[in-house]
Enzyme design. Structure first.
Site, PDB file in Angstrom:
ATOM      1  N   GLU A   7       9.790  15.894  15.667  1.00 18.74           N
ATOM      2  CA  GLU A   7      10.247  15.719  14.288  1.00 18.74           C
ATOM      3  C   GLU A   7       9.569  16.778  13.416  1.00 18.74           C
ATOM      4  O   GLU A   7       8.348  16.825  13.328  1.00 18.74           O
ATOM      5  CB  GLU A   7       9.888  14.319  13.793  1.00 18.74           C
TER       6      GLU A   7
ATOM      7  N   CYS B 280      13.652  10.569   7.595  1.00 24.26           N
ATOM      8  CA  CYS B 280      13.484  10.113   8.971  1.00 24.26           C
ATOM      9  C   CYS B 280      14.779  10.243   9.747  1.00 24.26           C
ATOM     10  O   CYS B 280      14.777  10.418  10.958  1.00 24.26           O
ATOM     11  CB  CYS B 280      12.987   8.682   8.994  1.00 24.26           C
TER      12      CYS B 280
ATOM     13  N   GLU C 230       9.684   1.224  10.843  1.00 20.66           N
ATOM     14  CA  GLU C 230      10.764   2.210  10.653  1.00 20.66           C
ATOM     15  C   GLU C 230      10.086   3.568  10.756  1.00 20.66           C
ATOM     16  O   GLU C 230       9.320   3.955   9.875  1.00 20.66           O
ATOM     17  CB  GLU C 230      11.423   1.969   9.300  1.00 20.66           C
TER      18      GLU C 230
ATOM     19  N   LYS D 227       0.884  -1.181   0.000  1.00 24.23           N
ATOM     20  CA  LYS D 227       0.000   0.000   0.000  1.00 24.23           C
ATOM     21  C   LYS D 227       0.911   1.216   0.000  1.00 24.23           C
ATOM     22  O   LYS D 227       1.552   1.531   0.991  1.00 24.23           O
ATOM     23  CB  LYS D 227      -0.887  -0.023   1.240  1.00 24.23           C
TER      24      LYS D 227
HETATM   25  P1  NAI Z   1       1.820   8.481   8.080  1.00 13.56           P
HETATM   26  O1  NAI Z   1       2.509   7.655   9.088  1.00 13.56           O
HETATM   27  O2  NAI Z   1       0.378   8.810   8.317  1.00 13.56           O
HETATM   28  O3  NAI Z   1       1.915   7.776   6.627  1.00 13.56           O
HETATM   29  C1  NAI Z   1       2.795   6.734   6.274  1.00 13.56           C
HETATM   30  C2  NAI Z   1       2.012   5.603   5.615  1.00 13.56           C
HETATM   31  O4  NAI Z   1       1.099   5.067   6.567  1.00 13.56           O
HETATM   32  C3  NAI Z   1       1.162   6.035   4.416  1.00 13.56           C
HETATM   33  O5  NAI Z   1       1.165   5.019   3.435  1.00 13.56           O
HETATM   34  C4  NAI Z   1      -0.228   6.168   5.030  1.00 13.56           C
HETATM   35  O6  NAI Z   1      -1.282   6.020   4.090  1.00 13.56           O
HETATM   36  C5  NAI Z   1      -0.216   5.027   6.025  1.00 13.56           C
HETATM   37  N1  NAI Z   1      -1.193   5.141   7.120  1.00 13.56           N
HETATM   38  C6  NAI Z   1      -1.705   6.278   7.677  1.00 13.56           C
HETATM   39  N2  NAI Z   1      -2.605   5.964   8.638  1.00 13.56           N
HETATM   40  C7  NAI Z   1      -2.659   4.609   8.700  1.00 13.56           C
HETATM   41  C8  NAI Z   1      -3.391   3.677   9.501  1.00 13.56           C
HETATM   42  N3  NAI Z   1      -4.277   4.086  10.423  1.00 13.56           N
HETATM   43  N4  NAI Z   1      -3.177   2.359   9.299  1.00 13.56           N
HETATM   44  C9  NAI Z   1      -2.294   1.926   8.385  1.00 13.56           C
HETATM   45  N5  NAI Z   1      -1.598   2.752   7.586  1.00 13.56           N
HETATM   46  C10 NAI Z   1      -1.758   4.080   7.743  1.00 13.56           C
HETATM   47  O7  NAI Z   1       2.652   9.806   7.893  1.00 13.56           O
HETATM   48  P2  NAI Z   1       2.127  11.221   7.347  1.00 13.56           P
HETATM   49  O8  NAI Z   1       0.799  11.552   7.983  1.00 13.56           O
HETATM   50  O9  NAI Z   1       2.199  11.196   5.880  1.00 13.56           O
HETATM   51  O10 NAI Z   1       3.245  12.199   7.942  1.00 13.56           O
HETATM   52  C11 NAI Z   1       3.181  12.610   9.303  1.00 13.56           C
HETATM   53  C12 NAI Z   1       4.558  12.684   9.903  1.00 13.56           C
HETATM   54  O11 NAI Z   1       5.119  11.386   9.951  1.00 13.56           O
HETATM   55  C13 NAI Z   1       5.574  13.487   9.104  1.00 13.56           C
HETATM   56  O12 NAI Z   1       5.485  14.860   9.377  1.00 13.56           O
HETATM   57  C14 NAI Z   1       6.857  12.900   9.593  1.00 13.56           C
HETATM   58  O13 NAI Z   1       7.189  13.481  10.825  1.00 13.56           O
HETATM   59  C15 NAI Z   1       6.521  11.437   9.805  1.00 13.56           C
HETATM   60  N6  NAI Z   1       6.916  10.597   8.653  1.00 13.56           N
HETATM   61  C16 NAI Z   1       8.028   9.817   8.780  1.00 13.56           C
HETATM   62  C17 NAI Z   1       8.467   9.074   7.711  1.00 13.56           C
HETATM   63  C18 NAI Z   1       9.687   8.237   7.802  1.00 13.56           C
HETATM   64  O14 NAI Z   1      10.397   8.103   6.813  1.00 13.56           O
HETATM   65  N7  NAI Z   1       9.950   7.581   8.915  1.00 13.56           N
HETATM   66  C19 NAI Z   1       7.790   9.105   6.413  1.00 13.56           C
HETATM   67  C20 NAI Z   1       6.587   9.905   6.400  1.00 13.56           C
HETATM   68  C21 NAI Z   1       6.201  10.626   7.496  1.00 13.56           C
END
Ligand code: NAI
Ligand code: MG
Length: 516
Positions: free
Chosen positions: A415, A317, A283, A207
């Site tokens: 972050e 990250c 991660e 996904k």
């Molecule tokens: P997110 O954690 O919501 O999104 C990452 C993935 O998780 C996407 O594919 C999203 O559709 C999915 N997701 C979201 N809610 C979910 C749920 N309830 N169950 C299963 N999958 C779910 O991150 P978002 O909202 O895009 O960004 C928020 C913050 O997260 C950013 O500002 C940053 O601080 C952090 N982040 C960290 C990343 C990393 O590389 N470790 C990558 C993206 C965001």
């Protein structure tokens, strides 16, 4: 990433081949070929028929719409992946070496279409074409090739156990794996997950992030072209609380590999406990310390620390945003970092080869960053440069540097995921170790010093999954990557990643004591 010598070599190689290809893409002429869900080797509309919009972050314009997966689509994809991984299926009976050959062919096909895929990644994510073509795509290709080589080298043990049994272990595929990936390195994170998944003989339902679904859908087509059997690779575009959640709670998925926020990582872990105890690796976020001692090579530290924060406009990250500088070098360092942020960052059209600073992914992220910058000012940090949105179109953020940051401030604990650097000063080693480790996160850490004893001491004392000495962002397929503490658990990349995608089966077969 660029900071690593290895990747810069790759970077130069791809730069020259790209120039030779003389394909001039811009935001208006990149065709989008795949906008449906990829299930069981076919592109299909979602069950609901719903589609959602994909936006170009550099302009805010609509690129296209894409089929939106929900629970029903996840169920269909999981059923296909289940059939494909069952004992006796073409994928399970395929020689491991042949599995590796398919992965090499997939990498070759991606390399063949590198110019196009890089241009598509830039359209979808906003990152400069130089980065898509020089850093992201090479890492995708190298990751697939690295894990392709592992396919026929994943082996168990024979064990001299007590009793009269022949005892051996098999490292079997876990089964159907769900991959949930983010938007900051859309195809990069897709590759980090799918490569070990496939190398270990699993099938998957990936996904991809709703902000950036396009490149993964395109490479799914290439997977079919090179001959992956049906059901092995399924790629869904859709939202987290619907499609992502359906994967996390699915009763017939044995493992989820997740990259994203700590907040959602906790939901995925909870979903495992509330469904079928699927294996989970996470991660997650970071707030990585970068420690500069006054005996370092200043220009080396300045260059690496600059990239440690500003690469990918801070949407990393492992970004090294908490910079601690020894007080004797502090003023000089701050001055150089501010100069560099003002002079070296070139904001503009991501397709312009001079641009090295693109937009943030969307208005949600931009507003989060602006809010944290505001809190930094309110809480008394010294804004040295930047701090505001840039331009009127798209989601550009000025490169921003804060000095005189104190550990309790929100900009020091949260972050930011944007081009915002925090600098503070320290006096001695024990103090800085304690402050650096005082974080809920533990993804990466860096130290700059010419003193070898101090380097070893620091690399032992700091709590982080990845430690960098006199460099930053060394991310290569051979080295494991992942976090301590709330930065998650499990490791992407390297041999370590294989253990998360296999189950160990111990077989004991009775051996007669004597010849009969
Ligand atoms: P997110 O954690 O919501 O999104 C990452 C993935 O998780 C996407 O594919 C999203 O559709 C999915 N997701 C979201 N809610 C979910 C749920 N309830 N169950 C299963 N999958 C779910 O991150 P978002 O909202 O895009 O960004 C928020 C913050 O997260 C950013 O500002 C940053 O601080 C952090 N982040 C960290 C990343 C990393 O590389 N470790 C990558 C993206 C965001
Ligand atoms: Mg979210």
């Amino acid at each position: 990433m660029i900071a690593s010598k290895l990747l810069s070599r790759t970077f130069l190689r791809y730069q020259s081949t790209a120039a030779a290809a003389a394909v001039a893409y811009n935001s208006k002429n990149v065709p989008v070929h795949q906008t449906k869900l990829f299930i069981n080797n076919e592109f299909v509309e979602s069950v609901s028929g719903k589609r959602f919009e994909v936006i170009n972050p550099a302009t805010g314009d609509l690129i296209c719409d894409v089929a939106e997966a929900d629970k029903e689509d996840v169920d269909i994809a999981v059923a296909a992946a289940r059939k494909a991984v069952e004992y006796g299926s073409p994928w399970r009976t395929m020689d491991a070496s042949q599995r590796g050959r398919l992965m090499y062919k997939w990498a070759d096909a991606i390399e063949r279409d590198l110019d196009y895929i890089a241009a598509l990644e830039t359209l979808d994510n906003g990152k400069p074409l130089n980065d898509s073509r020089g850093a992201d795509l090479p890492l995708v290709i190298n990751t697939l090739r690295y894990f392709a080589g592992w396919c026929d080298k994943i082996q168990g043990k024979t064990i001299p156990s007590d009793g009269s049994n022949f005892v051996y272990t098999r490292h079997e595929p876990v089964g159907v794996v769900g991959g949930i990936t983010p938007w900051n390195f859309p195809l990069g994170m897709f590759a980090w997950k799918i490569a070990p998944i496939l190398a270990c003989g699993n099938t998957c339902v990936m996904k991809v992030a709703e902000q950036t679904p396009l490149t993964a859908l395109y490479v799914a087509k290439l997977a079919k072209e090179v001959g992956f059997p049906e059901g092995v690779i399924n790629v869904l575009a859709g939202y987290g609380p619907t499609a992502g959640r359906a994967i996390a709670y699915h009763m017939d998925i044995e493992k989820v590999g997740f990259t994203g926020s700590t907040e959602v990582g906790k939901l995925v872990q909870e979903a495992s406990a509330k469904s079928n105890l699927k294996r989970v690796t996470l991660e997650l976020g970071g707030k990585s310390p970068n420690i500069i001692f006054d005996d370092c090579d200043l220009e080396q530290a300045v260059a690496a620390s600059h990239m440690g924060v500003f690469f990918n406009v801070g949407q990393c990250c492992c970004a090294g945003t908490r910079i601690y500088v020894q007080d004797t070098m502090y003023e000089k360092f701050v001055e150089r970092m501010v100069q560099k942020a003002q002079q070296d960052r070139i904001l503009g059209d991501p397709y312009d080869p001079r641009t090295n600073h693109g937009p943030q992914i969307d208005d949600v992220q931009l507003n989060k960053i602006l809010g944290l910058v505001e809190s930094g000012i309110q809480q008394g940090a010294s804004l040295q440069t930047g701090g505001a949105q840039h331009g009127e179109k798209g989601y550009y953020m000025q490169p921003t540097v804060f000095a005189e940051v104190q550990d309790h401030m929100d900009i020091s604990t949260q972050e930011i995921f944007g081009p915002v650097m925090q600098i503070s000063s320290f006096k001695d080693t024990d103090e800085v170790i304690e402050r650096a480790n005082n974080s809920q996160y533990g993804l990466a850490a860096a130290v700059f010093t010419k003193n070898v004893d101090r380097m070893y001491h620091m690399c032992t004392a700091l709590k982080a999954g990845n430690m960098w000495g006199n460099t930053y962002n060394v991310l290569v397929p051979q080295s494991p990557f992942g976090g301590f503490k709330q930065s998650g658990f499990g490791r992407d990349l390297g041999e370590y990643a294989l253990s998360h995608y296999t189950e160990v089966k111990c077989v004991s077969i009775a051996v007669p004591q004597k010849n009969s």
